[in-house]
Motif scaffolding. Structure first.
Motif, PDB file in Angstrom:
ATOM      1  N   SER A 101       0.850  -1.197   0.000  1.00 36.70           N
ATOM      2  CA  SER A 101       0.000   0.000   0.000  1.00 36.70           C
ATOM      3  C   SER A 101       0.881   1.241   0.000  1.00 36.70           C
ATOM      4  O   SER A 101       2.057   1.175   0.374  1.00 36.70           O
ATOM      5  N   THR A 102       0.301   2.336  -0.407  1.00 37.27           N
ATOM      6  CA  THR A 102       1.039   3.605  -0.357  1.00 37.27           C
ATOM      7  C   THR A 102       0.105   4.791  -0.203  1.00 37.27           C
ATOM      8  O   THR A 102      -1.063   4.752  -0.625  1.00 37.27           O
ATOM      9  N   VAL A 103       0.650   5.826   0.402  1.00 35.44           N
ATOM     10  CA  VAL A 103       0.007   7.141   0.516  1.00 35.44           C
ATOM     11  C   VAL A 103       1.039   8.140   0.028  1.00 35.44           C
ATOM     12  O   VAL A 103       2.175   8.116   0.489  1.00 35.44           O
ATOM     13  N   ASN A 104       0.692   8.975  -0.914  1.00 37.71           N
ATOM     14  CA  ASN A 104       1.623  10.030  -1.335  1.00 37.71           C
ATOM     15  C   ASN A 104       0.826  11.126  -2.032  1.00 37.71           C
ATOM     16  O   ASN A 104      -0.413  11.139  -1.932  1.00 37.71           O
ATOM     17  N   SER A 105       1.493  12.009  -2.723  1.00 36.18           N
ATOM     18  CA  SER A 105       0.779  13.169  -3.272  1.00 36.18           C
ATOM     19  C   SER A 105      -0.238  12.785  -4.341  1.00 36.18           C
ATOM     20  O   SER A 105      -1.130  13.565  -4.673  1.00 36.18           O
ATOM     21  N   LEU A 106      -0.136  11.566  -4.879  1.00 40.33           N
ATOM     22  CA  LEU A 106      -1.114  11.133  -5.880  1.00 40.33           C
ATOM     23  C   LEU A 106      -2.414  10.652  -5.247  1.00 40.33           C
ATOM     24  O   LEU A 106      -3.414  10.483  -5.944  1.00 40.33           O
ATOM     25  N   GLY A 129      -0.828   9.112 -16.059  1.00 41.08           N
ATOM     26  CA  GLY A 129       0.261  10.068 -16.282  1.00 41.08           C
ATOM     27  C   GLY A 129       0.027  11.404 -15.623  1.00 41.08           C
ATOM     28  O   GLY A 129       0.562  12.428 -16.052  1.00 41.08           O
ATOM     29  N   ARG A 130      -0.758  11.407 -14.537  1.00 39.99           N
ATOM     30  CA  ARG A 130      -1.114  12.668 -13.878  1.00 39.99           C
ATOM     31  C   ARG A 130      -0.161  12.930 -12.703  1.00 39.99           C
ATOM     32  O   ARG A 130      -0.243  12.273 -11.672  1.00 39.99           O
ATOM     33  N   ALA A 131       0.750  13.872 -12.878  1.00 38.09           N
ATOM     34  CA  ALA A 131       1.659  14.238 -11.792  1.00 38.09           C
ATOM     35  C   ALA A 131       0.908  15.039 -10.742  1.00 38.09           C
ATOM     36  O   ALA A 131      -0.160  15.603 -11.029  1.00 38.09           O
ATOM     37  N   SER A 132       1.453  15.089  -9.537  1.00 38.23           N
ATOM     38  CA  SER A 132       0.797  15.862  -8.487  1.00 38.23           C
ATOM     39  C   SER A 132       1.845  16.616  -7.680  1.00 38.23           C
ATOM     40  O   SER A 132       2.349  16.132  -6.682  1.00 38.23           O
ATOM     41  N   VAL A 154       3.016  16.978  -2.263  1.00 39.59           N
ATOM     42  CA  VAL A 154       2.379  17.196  -0.960  1.00 39.59           C
ATOM     43  C   VAL A 154       1.169  16.268  -0.805  1.00 39.59           C
ATOM     44  O   VAL A 154       0.349  16.161  -1.718  1.00 39.59           O
ATOM     45  N   VAL A 155       1.060  15.610   0.339  1.00 42.78           N
ATOM     46  CA  VAL A 155      -0.158  14.861   0.659  1.00 42.78           C
ATOM     47  C   VAL A 155      -1.184  15.893   1.124  1.00 42.78           C
ATOM     48  O   VAL A 155      -1.183  16.328   2.266  1.00 42.78           O
ATOM     49  N   ASP A 156      -2.036  16.294   0.178  1.00 41.67           N
ATOM     50  CA  ASP A 156      -2.910  17.448   0.392  1.00 41.67           C
ATOM     51  C   ASP A 156      -4.276  16.999   0.907  1.00 41.67           C
ATOM     52  O   ASP A 156      -5.310  17.339   0.335  1.00 41.67           O
ATOM     53  N   SER A 157      -4.287  16.207   1.962  1.00 40.50           N
ATOM     54  CA  SER A 157      -5.542  15.712   2.536  1.00 40.50           C
ATOM     55  C   SER A 157      -5.404  15.730   4.048  1.00 40.50           C
ATOM     56  O   SER A 157      -4.304  15.550   4.575  1.00 40.50           O
TER      57      SER A 157
END
Lengths: 394, 256
Positions: free
Chosen positions: A15-20, A34-37, A53-56
């Motif tokens: 699992s992962t959590v990151n800016s995407l 292909g959507r960068a964040s 940035v994890v924007d949540s």
């Protein structure tokens, strides 16, 4: 693949959590499209750059664990939610004392220490309840993982800067080889902080624009944040960790050996450990930071390691999430596991126009491909290098 | 697991520049800055205090280990890492100096000592820096033992920490502490052997006033019992709130 390579250790969940995104499905969907964040940093730093940035707003840790609460530990908690069923099963199957924890981080919760320092400077007191051991340190990270998972095997944090979580996989593999454990929760976590942003600026490595690894127009690094975890087991189903290789440059604290000899040694060691031949590597998830120096060095090292006969797909995923420092090895391992499981490779976003000096097969959009063996690189300050070889499910 | 032979030791804290001096309780007031002669002039000038104490005990341990310093895996263990330097950086950022120097920045990572030592020794091995709390010492030995179980003939464990600095001080006035263990699969010249790393119900290591609650102090009883020739089961964890069995190892002595 040889019989030796088939042994490996299956990765039964990840699992992962990151800016995407804050779920693996969300992250992988963006990667596939292909959507960068990348966005300006939220820290008030007077620095013109963009970050992953994890924007949540992620949930705080439960009341009984609030002393460990930090941005970093929230990433960890969020990433563990998705694999909790697999962790429960591993604990039941092997026994809690036979399942270890090996996590990599470069800065742990340094953002929280920075905040406490500033509050102390303004008020003369540290924030109420702040404990540098528990909420700001690597000890806190380990204790958080123990408390959230109930695992009772060995628990170690590794901090080799940007190679931290890649090296966590290498250590976990040694634990399994030595028979110390039957499964390991392995991963990494890092959160944005001022020291990192200002530090990379001091080195002249930060890009003011979205990073463009392997492009002739690359300008430098973007910093990111996040967490990722993988469950390695002695037996089971899934893509496999086939081998790990580590090396030191013994060259310079921040500049890699320009000839890429340290990087080459770690890749060669990983390939040898995996029991595969260089020609079998289908895909390389490169360290690919987007600096002129790193990408040229790494491309040279990949070509020298794999030889003229090889033509693997080479991708840097740092254009999507930035360089997540100590978490990068684990986050990029998750990207590789998805490629092995589902038969596609993300585009190396930002690489167009490709630097002709790179001399590698770098796609700029996602491609479907039957990936059987993949290599993932992480390189770090202090000349610390790690390469991991993963194989497709049998 | 294979037996692990101890073929080298290192120790440094202000006043004591060797394991023997520490164990005999014979302080030397002139010992105030570690020699760290392994580092060349330019490296030594840039090195932090923590890096110097860590390198000092490394060079003591490899003196009798008789190993290939270019290839030996070195396991570095530190709970706080380059905390002193990080506090300096926070002060610089706060005071508006804003731009950090590259040296301040690269000296802030936990694997700073590892980087300097690898350059000084030409060491290209898979060295690892482990960190954490009460399990720090056990974690570092686990790393080393797994290297020995795999392919390495020798490995060094270096434990080093400085007391936390204001405003985060837990232990004002406490001393830095560094110790090292040169470990080997080879028995020649070894004075001690370690077997059966495990968790068991035994008394944890009591923190010493001199070092405050530094977790690397969890390695002190092992070093002391090797030097003072006292075999038995040795705890590898300092006392904490954690209940239940703790990390420990059996120490046997060998004729040298």
């Amino acid at each position: 693949m040889s019989d030796r390579a088939r042994r490996g250790y299956p990765v039964t969940a990840w699992s992962t959590v990151n800016s995407l995104g804050t779920s693996t499905a969300e992250v992988i969907s963006s990667l596939r499209r292909g959507r960068a964040s990348l966005m300006p940093p939220p820290l008030g730093a007077p620095i013109e750059t963009v970050c992953g940035v994890v924007d949540s707003d992620l949930p705080a840790l439960p009341k009984e664990l609030e002393r460990f609460d930090s941005r970093n530990s929230r990433f960890v908690q969020q990433a563990l939610v998705e694999i909790s069923t697999a962790l429960d099963a591993a604990r039941e199957r092997w026994g809690a004392a036979r399942v270890g924890i090996c996590v990599g981080s470069s800065t742990a919760a340094m953002d929280k220490i920075e905040n406490a320092y500033n509050i102390h400077a303004e008020t003369g007191s540290l924030p109420s309840g702040f404990d540098v051991f528990l909420s700001g340190s690597f000890d806190g990270l380990v204790q958080t993982l123990r408390a959230l998972t109930g695992l009772e095997g060995p628990a170690t944090a590794i901090s080799n800067a940007c190679a931290s979580s890649g090296k966590a996989f290498a250590s976990a593999r040694r634990w399994l080889d030595a028979g110390v454990v039957d499964a390991v929760l392995v991963g990494g976590a890092d959160s944005l902080c001022q020291i990192t942003l200002r530090g990379f600026r001091s080195l002249g490595l930060l890009s003011g624009e979205p990073t463009r690894p392997f492009s002739s127009q690359r300008r430098g690094i973007n910093i990111g944040e996040g967490a990722a975890f993988a469950l390695l087991e002695r037996s089971g189903e899934g893509p496999r960790l086939l081998g790990a290789g580590e090396s030191g440059d013994a060259h310079h604290m921040t500049t890699p050996d320009p000839d890429g000899r340290g990087a080459q040694r770690s890749m060669e060691a990983a390939i040898s450990d995996a029991g595969v031949s260089a020609i079998e590597i289908d895909y390389v998830n490169a360290h690919g930071t987007g600096t002129a120096f790193n990408d040229a060095m790494e491309a040279r090292a990949i070509r020298a390691t794999l030889g003229a006969q090889a033509d693997p797909i080479v991708v840097s995923t740092k254009g999507y999430v930035g360089h997540t420092l100590g978490a990068a090895g684990a986050i990029e391992a998750v990207f590789v596991l998805e490629s092995l499981q589902n038969g596609w490779v993300p585009g190396s976003v930002g690489a167009d126009p490709l630097d002709p000096e790179i001399g590698l097969n770098v796609p700029t959009t996602a491609v479907d491909a039957d990936i059987r063996v993949a290599l993932s690189n992480s390189f770090a300050f202090g000349g610390s290098n790690v390469s991991l070889v993963f194989g497709a499910p049998e | 697991m294979k037996p692990v032979y101890v073929r080298g030791l290192g120790f440094w804290t202000p006043g004591f520049a060797s394991p023997e001096a520490w164990c005999r309780g014979e302080p030397d007031p002139s010992v105030d800055v570690p020699d760290a002669a392994l580092l060349s002039g330019p490296l030594r000038r840039r090195a932090t205090g923590l890096t110097r104490v860590a390198v000092e005990v490394l060079q003591q341990a490899i003196r009798t280990l008789d190993c290939d310093v270019a290839t030996i895996p070195i396991i570095w263990a530190t709970a706080h890492g380059e905390h002193t330097n990080a506090i300096k950086i926070l002060g610089m950022m706060r005071s508006g100096e804003g731009k950090l120097s590259p040296t301040h920045f690269h000296n802030s990572v936990h694997n700073t000592a590892s980087g300097y030592a690898s350059i000084a020794l030409g060491n290209c091995s898979p060295s690892t820096t482990v960190t954490g709390g009460v399990e720090l010492v056990a974690s570092s030995f686990l790393e080393a033992v797994c290297h020995l179980e795999a392919a390495a003939e020798d490995a060094v464990v270096v434990l080093a920490d400085e007391p936390l600095q204001p405003p985060f001080h837990y232990s004002e006035g406490a001393s830095p502490l560094a110790l090292a263990f040169g470990l080997s699969s080879r028995s020649e010249g070894a004075g001690a052997v370690l077997t059966d790393f495990r968790r068991d119900v035994i008394a944890p290591v009591k923190p010493r006033d001199r070092f405050g609650p530094l977790y690397v102090g969890g390695g002190l009883p092992l070093l002391e019992r090797i030097v003072l020739r006292r075999p038995g089961t040795v705890a590898l964890e300092v006392a904490s709130e954690r209940a239940g069995p703790i990390h420990c190892v059996d120490l046997e002595l060998l004729e040298t």
